[in-house]
Design a protein around this motif. Structure first.
Motif, PDB file in Angstrom:
ATOM      1  N   GLU A  30     -14.232  -4.322  -0.916  1.00 38.55           N
ATOM      2  CA  GLU A  30     -13.557  -4.316   0.075  1.00 38.55           C
ATOM      3  C   GLU A  30     -12.261  -4.875   0.285  1.00 38.55           C
ATOM      4  N   HIS A  31     -11.822  -5.606  -0.793  1.00 37.62           N
ATOM      5  CA  HIS A  31     -10.564  -6.099  -1.137  1.00 37.62           C
ATOM      6  C   HIS A  31      -9.651  -5.162  -1.611  1.00 37.62           C
ATOM      7  N   LEU A  32     -10.000  -4.214  -2.476  1.00 35.53           N
ATOM      8  CA  LEU A  32      -9.401  -3.014  -3.070  1.00 35.53           C
ATOM      9  C   LEU A  32      -9.177  -1.874  -1.916  1.00 35.53           C
ATOM     10  N   PHE A  74      -4.572   5.963  -5.685  1.00 32.01           N
ATOM     11  CA  PHE A  74      -3.262   6.724  -5.989  1.00 32.01           C
ATOM     12  C   PHE A  74      -2.144   5.743  -5.653  1.00 32.01           C
ATOM     13  N   PRO A  75      -1.287   5.535  -6.724  1.00 26.76           N
ATOM     14  CA  PRO A  75      -0.095   4.456  -6.471  1.00 26.76           C
ATOM     15  C   PRO A  75       0.530   5.130  -4.964  1.00 26.76           C
ATOM     16  N   ALA A  76       0.905   6.102  -4.850  1.00 23.06           N
ATOM     17  CA  ALA A  76       1.545   6.544  -3.500  1.00 23.06           C
ATOM     18  C   ALA A  76       0.763   6.297  -2.099  1.00 23.06           C
ATOM     19  N   SER A 124      -0.019  -4.682   3.786  1.00 24.51           N
ATOM     20  CA  SER A 124      -0.037  -5.186   5.149  1.00 24.51           C
ATOM     21  C   SER A 124       1.022  -5.868   5.507  1.00 24.51           C
ATOM     22  N   LYS A 125       1.157  -6.165   6.934  1.00 25.66           N
ATOM     23  CA  LYS A 125       2.370  -6.890   7.295  1.00 25.66           C
ATOM     24  C   LYS A 125       2.372  -8.404   6.938  1.00 25.66           C
ATOM     25  N   LEU A 152      -6.357  -2.437   0.104  1.00 28.10           N
ATOM     26  CA  LEU A 152      -5.038  -2.030  -0.593  1.00 28.10           C
ATOM     27  C   LEU A 152      -4.763  -0.584  -0.709  1.00 28.10           C
ATOM     28  N   GLY A 153      -5.879   0.282  -0.139  1.00 31.18           N
ATOM     29  CA  GLY A 153      -5.568   1.592  -0.396  1.00 31.18           C
ATOM     30  C   GLY A 153      -6.681   2.356  -1.292  1.00 31.18           C
ATOM     31  N   ALA A 154      -7.289   1.824  -2.056  1.00 31.94           N
ATOM     32  CA  ALA A 154      -8.481   2.379  -2.837  1.00 31.94           C
ATOM     33  C   ALA A 154      -9.387   3.200  -2.057  1.00 31.94           C
ATOM     34  N   ARG A 155     -10.002   4.363  -2.796  1.00 28.02           N
ATOM     35  CA  ARG A 155     -10.941   5.223  -2.038  1.00 28.02           C
ATOM     36  C   ARG A 155     -11.732   5.935  -3.016  1.00 28.02           C
TER      37      ARG A 155
END
Length: 218
Positions: free
Chosen positions: A191-193, A64-66, A71-72, A196-199
Motif C-alpha cells: 500500500e505504501h508504494l 514508472f518514474p513519470a 502528496s501535498k 507513491l504511484g506504483a501499479r
C-alpha cells in the motif's frame, strides 16, 4: 510445471514456468553472477531459511518514474529539506537497518548475513545502490536495490522517522529519472508504494520492458 532445483550451473528456467504464486526455482547460490542473471531474467531471491527461493510473480508491481505521486503532505519535507539525501553513503548500514525493521505479518527476515554479503559484493561492483535520509547526522531512513541499464530493481526500505523512507524514495526516483531509468521494480504489492504511484503490470509486459531497458548497461 514442476519446480526447478538449481545446481552449480548458472541457469534459470523460463519465467513462464513459475508457480501461480510466482515461485520459480529452488537452490543455487547467491554469487554475483547468479543474482545478476536472475534480475536480467525477471527473477529475484526471497527466502528466510535455506534453500534459496527464486521468484517471478505475475502480475509485477512496478513504478514508472513519470507516474511518481508526491502528496501535498510530502512537499514540505522536500522543499524544506527536513532530511539530507545521499546515495551510496552507507550501503551496509541501509541493508542492516532494512534487516532489523519489524514488518507486519513477518516474524523473521529474508535479509540474512548471506544476502548482506552478496549485495555488498554487488555494491562494490557498481550494481547495488542505497539511498539514505539523514536527520541531525543520523541515518533515519533509506532503501537499496540493483540498477542494471535503465532499470532499478528495488529490494527493501526502512524508516525510523515518519516520512524518512518516502523522502529517500522520492528523491531517488527523481534522480533515476534524470539518469534515464524507465522502470523501478517494486516486486510485490505494498500500500505504501501504491500511494507513491506504483501499479501492477503483467509479467509479459515487465519482461518486454526490462529486456529493452537493460540492453544499454550503465
Amino acid at each position: 510445471m514442476p519446480l526447478s532445483f538449481l545446481t552449480s550451473e548458472l541457469f534459470f528456467p523460463p519465467v513462464s514456468q513459475a508457480e501461480p504464486d510466482g515461485l520459480l526455482a529452488v537452490g543455487g547460490d547467491l554469487s554475483p553472477e547468479r543474482i545478476l542473471l536472475a534480475y536480467r531474467s525477471g527473477i529475484f531471491p526471497w527466502y528466510e531459511e535455506e534453500p534459496i527461493l527464486w521468484w517471478s510473480p505475475d502480475p509485477r508491481f512496478v513504478l514508472f518514474p513519470a507516474e511518481l505521486k508526491i502528496s501535498k503532505s510530502m512537499r514540505p519535507f522536500l522543499n524544506r529539506e527536513k532530511f539530507r539525501f545521499s546515495v551510496d553513503e552507507d550501503f551496509q548500514q541501509v541493508m542492516k537497518n532494512c534487516q532489523q525493521i519489524p514488518r507486519l505479518f513477518q516474524s523473521g527476515t529474508w535479509i540474512n548475513k548471506d544476502m548482506i554479503q552478496a549485495y555488498t559484493s554487488l555494491h562494490r561492483m557498481g550494481y547495488a545502490h542505497s539511498a539514505e535520509a539523514w536527520q541531525d547526522g543520523k541515518l533515519v531512513g533509506g532503501l537499496y536495490g540493483v540498477k542494471i541499464g535503465k532499470v532499478f530493481f528495488g529490494e527493501s526500505m526502512f524508516s525510523h522517522v515518519s516520512n524518512a523512507s518516502k523522502f529517500a524514495f522520492i528523491k531517488l526516483v527523481q534522480l533515476l529519472a534524470e539518469k534515464g531509468v524507465v522502470l523501478i521494480d517494486c516486486q510485490v504489492y505494498t500500500e505504501h508504494l501504491e500511494s507513491l504511484g506504483a501499479r501492477m503490470i503483467s509479467r509479459e509486459e515487465f519482461m518486454e520492458i526490462i529486456s529493452k531497458a537493460m540492453q544499454a548497461e550503465g
